[in-house]
Every structure is written in C-alpha cells, then in structure tokens.
Design an enzyme around this catalytic site. Structure first.
Site, short mmCIF file in Angstrom:
data_model
loop_
_atom_site.label_atom_id
_atom_site.label_comp_id
_atom_site.label_asym_id
_atom_site.label_seq_id
_atom_site.Cartn_x
_atom_site.Cartn_y
_atom_site.Cartn_z
N ASP A 129 0.69 -1.17 0.23
CA ASP A 129 0.15 -0.02 0.14
C ASP A 129 0.83 1.22 0.11
O ASP A 129 0.45 2.26 -0.10
CB ASP A 129 -0.87 -0.08 1.24
CG ASP A 129 -0.40 -0.03 2.56
OD1 ASP A 129 0.97 -0.20 2.49
OD2 ASP A 129 -1.05 0.10 3.49
N TYR A 155 12.10 3.09 -1.45
CA TYR A 155 11.49 1.64 -1.34
C TYR A 155 10.16 1.68 -2.11
O TYR A 155 10.03 0.97 -2.97
CB TYR A 155 11.26 1.14 0.28
CG TYR A 155 10.40 0.26 0.31
CD1 TYR A 155 10.49 -1.04 -0.35
CD2 TYR A 155 9.06 0.39 0.95
CE1 TYR A 155 9.51 -2.13 -0.20
CE2 TYR A 155 8.00 -0.78 1.00
CZ TYR A 155 8.33 -1.96 0.33
OH TYR A 155 7.23 -3.07 0.77
N LYS A 159 8.89 -0.06 -5.58
CA LYS A 159 7.71 -1.03 -5.75
C LYS A 159 6.66 -0.48 -6.76
O LYS A 159 6.22 -1.27 -7.35
CB LYS A 159 7.09 -1.27 -4.47
CG LYS A 159 7.99 -2.01 -3.19
CD LYS A 159 7.91 -3.35 -3.79
CE LYS A 159 7.00 -4.14 -3.71
NZ LYS A 159 7.47 -5.78 -4.04
N HIS A 281 8.77 10.62 6.50
CA HIS A 281 7.85 9.49 7.07
C HIS A 281 6.45 9.55 6.74
O HIS A 281 5.86 10.66 7.22
CB HIS A 281 8.04 9.79 8.88
CG HIS A 281 7.62 8.73 9.45
ND1 HIS A 281 7.86 8.54 10.97
CD2 HIS A 281 6.90 7.60 9.33
CE1 HIS A 281 7.19 7.46 11.36
NE2 HIS A 281 6.54 6.78 10.46
P1 NAD Z 1 11.72 -9.63 3.52
O1 NAD Z 1 12.83 -8.70 3.58
O2 NAD Z 1 11.42 -10.17 4.83
O3 NAD Z 1 12.12 -10.91 2.41
C1 NAD Z 1 12.71 -10.54 1.26
C2 NAD Z 1 13.20 -11.99 0.48
O4 NAD Z 1 13.80 -11.55 -0.64
C3 NAD Z 1 14.50 -12.45 1.38
O5 NAD Z 1 14.20 -13.77 1.67
C4 NAD Z 1 15.48 -12.13 0.41
O6 NAD Z 1 16.59 -12.83 0.73
C5 NAD Z 1 14.79 -12.23 -1.02
N1 NAD Z 1 15.67 -11.39 -1.94
C6 NAD Z 1 16.04 -10.25 -1.78
N2 NAD Z 1 16.73 -9.84 -2.98
C7 NAD Z 1 16.70 -10.93 -3.83
C8 NAD Z 1 16.98 -11.11 -5.14
N3 NAD Z 1 17.96 -10.23 -5.80
N4 NAD Z 1 16.78 -12.33 -5.61
C9 NAD Z 1 16.16 -13.24 -4.77
N5 NAD Z 1 15.87 -13.20 -3.62
C10 NAD Z 1 15.96 -11.89 -3.16
O7 NAD Z 1 10.56 -9.01 2.91
P2 NAD Z 1 8.95 -9.39 3.48
O8 NAD Z 1 8.45 -8.38 4.43
O9 NAD Z 1 8.59 -10.84 3.31
O10 NAD Z 1 8.37 -8.92 1.92
C11 NAD Z 1 7.65 -9.64 1.17
C12 NAD Z 1 7.13 -8.77 -0.46
O11 NAD Z 1 6.04 -8.20 0.28
C13 NAD Z 1 8.10 -7.68 -0.70
O12 NAD Z 1 7.96 -7.56 -2.08
C14 NAD Z 1 7.57 -6.35 -0.09
O13 NAD Z 1 7.41 -5.18 -0.85
C15 NAD Z 1 5.85 -7.00 0.14
N6 NAD Z 1 5.06 -6.37 1.13
C16 NAD Z 1 5.49 -6.35 2.64
C17 NAD Z 1 4.90 -6.03 3.48
C18 NAD Z 1 5.38 -5.82 4.91
O14 NAD Z 1 4.56 -5.25 5.66
N7 NAD Z 1 6.58 -6.55 5.21
C19 NAD Z 1 3.71 -5.20 3.36
C20 NAD Z 1 3.13 -5.39 1.99
C21 NAD Z 1 3.83 -5.63 1.04
P1 TYD Z 2 8.08 -0.58 9.57
O1 TYD Z 2 8.08 -1.55 10.68
O2 TYD Z 2 9.56 -0.23 9.37
O3 TYD Z 2 7.52 -0.45 8.52
P2 TYD Z 2 7.11 0.60 7.21
O4 TYD Z 2 8.07 1.52 7.21
O5 TYD Z 2 6.89 -0.16 6.04
O6 TYD Z 2 5.65 0.90 7.74
O7 TYD Z 2 7.67 0.87 10.48
C1 TYD Z 2 6.46 0.91 10.93
C2 TYD Z 2 6.07 2.15 11.62
O8 TYD Z 2 6.76 2.18 12.78
C3 TYD Z 2 6.51 3.48 10.87
O9 TYD Z 2 5.67 4.51 11.16
C4 TYD Z 2 7.95 3.61 11.41
C5 TYD Z 2 7.79 3.44 12.90
N1 TYD Z 2 9.17 2.90 13.25
C6 TYD Z 2 9.48 3.55 14.70
O10 TYD Z 2 8.93 4.32 15.19
N2 TYD Z 2 10.88 2.80 15.22
C7 TYD Z 2 11.64 1.87 14.37
O11 TYD Z 2 12.58 1.54 15.13
C8 TYD Z 2 11.14 1.23 13.34
C9 TYD Z 2 12.00 0.27 12.51
C10 TYD Z 2 9.91 1.87 12.73
#
Ligand code: NAD
Ligand code: TYD
Length: 340
Positions: A129, A155, A159, A281
């Site tokens: 999102d 980032y 995306k 932020h």
């Molecule tokens: P993560 O950072 O935990 O995992 C990313 C994985 O991708 C890792 O295992 C890493 O080794 C692999 N990777 C990185 N570069 C690579 C490359 N060049 N080739 C092959 N593998 C590679 O990420 P996540 O939090 O699990 O997020 C997964 C997906 O979901 C991402 O595309 C992210 O944008 C999306 N997403 C995440 C969130 C969230 O809250 N974490 C929310 C919405 C969408």
């Molecule tokens: P994060 O988990 O990094 O996810 P995103 O930036 O993708 O939303 O952060 C979640 C929220 O928490 C974001 O508003 C930033 C804040 N944050 C802190 O206040 N302290 C921290 O150390 C981190 C990593 C995030």
C-alpha cells in the site's frame, strides 16, 4: 487436479516464507519452488519442517540474473509465479537506494520476461500500500485500487515502478497478471528490523524501543497468515490484469503498538525512547479491502488476537531471532540508530 508448478520468489523471507509453508501444507498436489538469493533478510532454518516433503524445492538465485532466471524458467515451465522477493525495509532504502532499484525494479522485469517467454498461467506481483503514498489523519479516508500512485520513499518508489512494469506486461503482451497491495504485515518470522519484532525482541531483553518522531504515525496491521490466504485466492481466482488491495481495518498509532507489546510482556513504558523522525515519514496508511472481500476473502485475525499470537511465537522461538540479532544485524542497528 493436475500437478502444478508454483514458483515463489523471496520464499526465505518473512511473508514469502510463511506463504511457502502455507502452500506446501495446503497443496500436496502442487510442486512448490522457493527461489531466493538468501540476502541478510532470508534464511532457510524456518523451513526445516517442510524440507523433507517431496513437493518442496529450493533454488538459490538472484532474480536480477537474467541468464540464470531464463534458464530456470525454460527448464521448469512454471504454471504460476508469486513474486515476493524484494528489498523491503524503508530505512535501508533511505541510506542505500540503489539496491532497491536493482532488485525491485530490474529483478521484477527479468521475471516478467521469463514468465512471458514460457507463457505462465498467472503472475502475482506482491506489492504494498506504500505505493499510494500517505493519507492524512481523517479516519474516513482509505486507499482504494483507484488511488493514484504517489510513493514517497525510495522503497515505495521502487515498488511502484515494478507495479507499472507488471501492468505494462499485461497491457502490451497480455501476460496474465495480478498486483496485490497489502498493508503492514506482522507475525512469525518477521525480521527484527521492523517495528513489531524489533519492539518484542528489545522489550524481552529490557532494551529501549526507538519510536520515531512523536509516535503518532498510523499503520494498518494485517497478520501474515491472512495475507497468505489472500494471495492464494488471487492466484487462483483473481481476474487477469486486476489490482487487489489487502488489509483488515486494524489501524494503530506506532505508540499504541509499542504500548500493547510492553503491557502484554508486563514491562515498563520507561523503555520507550523517542528518537529523531524518519526522513519523509508517511503519516498514515489505511486500506479499503472491499474489492478483495467481494472475491471471497475475510481475515481471521484482528489486531488483538494477532498480536497475542505473535508475541507468544517470539517467546517460543527465541533461538530464531536471537541468532539474527547477535549476527551482522548488530552492526546495522548501531549504524541506523546512532544517527537518530
Ligand atoms: P523480507 O525482506 O522479509 O524478504 C525478502 C526476501 O527476498 C528475502 O528472503 C531475500 O533473501 C529475498 N531477496 C532479496 N533480494 C533478492 C534477489 N535479488 N533475488 C532473490 N531473492 C531476493 O520481505 P517481506 O517483508 O517478506 O516482504 C515480501 C514482499 O511483500 C515484498 O515484495 C514487499 O514489498 C511486500 N510487502 C511487505 C509488507 C510488509 O509489511 N512486510 C507489506 C506489503 C507488501
Ligand atoms: P516499519 O516496520 O519499518 O514498516 P513501514 O515503514 O513499512 O511502515 O515501520 C512501521 C512504523 O514504525 C513506521 O511508521 C516507522 C515506525 N518505526 C519506529 O517508530 N521505530 C523503529 O525503530 C522502526 C523500525 C519503525
């Protein structure tokens, strides 16, 4: 049902890893291929229980390595691709944006080319999102699939760029794609650089929790298993070319999240340390999931049940996160937070 080959990229990371386990268990009739480069964010210890299953396969590859990716696709002829692999941490994108462009944009384009060459039945691009930018604090406003893309961090810009490429491969070449845009995930195997696992691990070690700015920024939290179910549904039933937003109406300020974790663990709020704000932020994220609900999705967890389950998981799986925070992560943490 015929045997299908599913490629999951980023399946050693947080969400991809949960999705791999969910798919291996739910679909013994599918062959599940986990493709991952094993960057700092990826580890395979989480898959010890499924490694011996006949329907699980691991391939160590860089998604931006065109030649190797083409060769793999030609050989395996995947039916479905669900693409999670990415650089995913906003703070890292502020200090090192280049790798975000390489992995998230170029890597996605390489996968699209490979998917097009072999004619996959579906390419699900897992996005965020954050591509929509930020909302103000009016609780009646939400991101819908029609909200314009206005990414604010390197980032989210990387995306959004990959989303546009996925869209273009559908419009130009007719590639059967879906784009999903999910709100903030939490749950088992969340890497401890992100707010929730960072807070849990630090509070358990009686260390301070860095809260950016005044802690009033809002995120819309979704348990990772509800995200996995949504991806499964979109992969099977999503209408080609469509975008689906994923979220469960669980808005919380960062301070509320940190306080909930501290009180559940029966610790003191003196651990909260307000630090300098993140650059650029985003104020607030909030998803309108109506379109996905119409496709048949309903989340199982609300924030209260999900955070309780997650805290318990971190208590039961200390080995997993202690190993991470004692490794190279230590250097990252010191560098990131001494600047604050
Ligand atoms: P993560 O950072 O935990 O995992 C990313 C994985 O991708 C890792 O295992 C890493 O080794 C692999 N990777 C990185 N570069 C690579 C490359 N060049 N080739 C092959 N593998 C590679 O990420 P996540 O939090 O699990 O997020 C997964 C997906 O979901 C991402 O595309 C992210 O944008 C999306 N997403 C995440 C969130 C969230 O809250 N974490 C929310 C919405 C969408
Ligand atoms: P994060 O988990 O990094 O996810 P995103 O930036 O993708 O939303 O952060 C979640 C929220 O928490 C974001 O508003 C930033 C804040 N944050 C802190 O206040 N302290 C921290 O150390 C981190 C990593 C995030």
């Amino acid at each position: 049902m015929s045997k299908k080959k599913i490629l999951i990229t980023g399946g050693a990371g947080f969400i991809g890893g949960n999705f791999v386990q969910y798919m291996v268990e739910k679909y013994p009739q599918y062959d599940i291929y986990n493709l991952d480069l094993l960057t700092y964010a990826g580890d395979l210890t989480k898959h010890q229980d499924i490694e011996k299953k006949g329907n699980y396969h691991f391939v160590k590859l860089d998604i931006a390595d065109r030649e190797a990716i083409m060769e793999l696709f030609e050989k395996e002829k995947f039916d479905f691709v669900t693409h999670f692999a990415a650089e995913s941490h906003v703070d890292r994108s502020i200090t090192e944006p280049e790798i975000f462009v390489r992995t998230n944009v170029l890597g996605t384009q390489v996968l699209l080319d490979a998917a097009k060459r072999i004619g996959v039945k579906k390419f699900v691009h897992v996005s965020t999102d954050e591509v929509y930018g930020e909302l103000d604090f009016d609780p009646k406003t939400f991101f819908t699939e029609e909200t314009p893309l206005e990414p604010n961090s390197p980032y989210s810009a990387s995306k959004a760029s990959s989303d546009l490429l996925v869209r273009a491969y559908h419009e130009t070449f007719g590639l059967p794609v879906n784009i999903t845009r999910c709100s903030n995930n939490y749950g088992p195997y969340h890497f401890p650089e992100k707010l929730i696992p960072l807070t849990i691990s630090r509070v358990l070690n009686d260390q301070t929790v860095p809260v950016y700015g005044n802690g009033k920024n809002i995120r819309d939290w979704l348990h990772v298993l509800d995200h996995c179910k949504a991806i499964d549904l979109v992969m099977h039933d999503g209408v080609n070319g469509e975008v689906y937003n994923i979220g469960g109406h669980n808005e919380r300020t960062n301070l509320e999240v940190v306080r909930t974790i501290i009180s559940t663990l029966e610790k003191s709020e003196v651990l909260i340390e307000f630090v300098n704000d993140r650059l650029g932020h985003d104020k607030r994220y909030a998803i309108d999931p109506t379109k996905l609900e119409k496709l048949g999705w309903k989340p199982e967890f609300n924030f209260e049940t999900g955070i309780a389950q997650t805290i318990q998981w971190y208590l039961d799986n200390k080995e997993w996160w202690e190993q991470i925070i004692s490794g190279e992560y230590k250097g990252y943490f010191e560098k990131q937070y001494t600047m604050k």
